[in-house]
Every structure is written in C-alpha cells, then in structure tokens.
Design a protein around this motif. Structure first.
Motif, PDB file in Angstrom:
ATOM      1  N   ALA A 195      -5.631  -2.967   5.986  1.00  0.00           N
ATOM      2  CA  ALA A 195      -4.515  -2.385   7.450  1.00  0.00           C
ATOM      3  C   ALA A 195      -3.403  -2.577   7.659  1.00  0.00           C
ATOM      4  O   ALA A 195      -2.108  -3.399   6.398  1.00  0.00           O
ATOM      5  N   VAL A 223       0.046   5.882   7.178  1.00  0.00           N
ATOM      6  CA  VAL A 223       0.616   5.363   7.653  1.00  0.00           C
ATOM      7  C   VAL A 223       2.729   5.511   7.632  1.00  0.00           C
ATOM      8  O   VAL A 223       3.025   5.077   8.311  1.00  0.00           O
ATOM      9  N   ARG A 277      -2.111  -1.773  11.844  1.00  0.00           N
ATOM     10  CA  ARG A 277      -3.227  -1.930  12.465  1.00  0.00           C
ATOM     11  C   ARG A 277      -3.964  -1.262  11.927  1.00  0.00           C
ATOM     12  O   ARG A 277      -4.828  -0.743  12.823  1.00  0.00           O
ATOM     13  N   GLN A 278      -3.516   0.099  11.284  1.00  0.00           N
ATOM     14  CA  GLN A 278      -4.280   1.027  11.758  1.00  0.00           C
ATOM     15  C   GLN A 278      -5.385   0.607  10.197  1.00  0.00           C
ATOM     16  O   GLN A 278      -4.630   0.393   8.590  1.00  0.00           O
ATOM     17  N   ASP A 321      -5.261   6.329   3.428  1.00  0.00           N
ATOM     18  CA  ASP A 321      -5.330   5.774   4.533  1.00  0.00           C
ATOM     19  C   ASP A 321      -3.763   5.031   4.342  1.00  0.00           C
ATOM     20  O   ASP A 321      -2.804   4.922   6.250  1.00  0.00           O
TER      21      ASP A 321
END
Length: 127
Positions: A75, A90, A78-79, A86
């Motif tokens: 992560a 962020v 927190r993603q 991905d």
C-alpha cells in the motif's frame, strides 16, 4: 525503486504486480496475496533513505522473472498497490518534498515506512 516482478512482452520488460502469480505460486514463494516487489533500490534515492530492501535473487517463472528476498509494497498512503501503475497513481499529484507512507511486507512481517520524494522519484527509468 525498481519493481522486481518482470515479464517480457513484445520485446520489452514490463513491471507487474503479484496478481500475475497463482495463489499456489505466491504461497510457495512466501509472498503476500498482492503487492509490488522491490527489485532494486538506487543509492541516494528516497527508497534508499527510507531503508527499503531490494531483492537479492532472481527466480524464473512461466512468462517472467521475479526478484525475491526484498520488501513487497502492499500500500502507498493507504491505497492498495498491486501494480506499478497503482504506485504511480499515488504519486501523480505529488511534488518534491512530499511524504509518502508505504506499507511493506519484509520477511513475513508488515511494517510502515515513510519516505520523502525528491526529483529522482519522478524520472522515468530505462528498463
């Protein structure tokens, strides 16, 4: 930081997330269900200053190569992270000096690492 799970596609080497591995394969390699393996850490980079650990050995699998023995990013702020894209999503609106909190799995233990972005975090690296 260079992703450590790579596949060949049309002559190019592409980073991919752990989702490309079977559940059995991840279990055999003692990897989490999802995440992005840290394949290399450049000296002086934000990842190096945050003490992220790169993989120490390569292992071939059908369709690619995985670098094992290092941290797995699961992560970022927190993603959930399961692909290089991905992590990029962020960072897309970030700038130099911004902090990023990573959740990483190291040796089966989950921990939190904070790093501060610098110009090198935004350069496209050749593969």
């Amino acid at each position: 930081m260079t992703p450590g799970l790579l596949v060949q596609s049309q002559g190019r080497v592409l980073p991919v997330g752990l989702s490309v591995l079977s559940t059995r394969g991840k279990r055999e390699l003692e990897l989490p269900d999802r995440g992005l393996v840290v394949g290399a850490v450049r000296p002086g980079s934000p990842a190096a200053r945050a003490a992220l650990r790169p993989g120490t050995r390569e292992e071939a699998f059908r369709g690619g190569v995985i670098v094992l023995g290092g941290d797995v990013i699961t992560a970022a702020d927190r993603q959930l992270v399961d692909a290089f894209e991905d992590l990029q999503s962020v960072l897309i609106d970030r700038k130099e000096g911004d902090p990023v909190t990573l959740t990483v799995v190291r040796g089966g233990q989950t921990r939190t690492v904070q790093l501060t972005l610098d110009a090198s975090a935004f350069r496209v690296q050749g593969r």
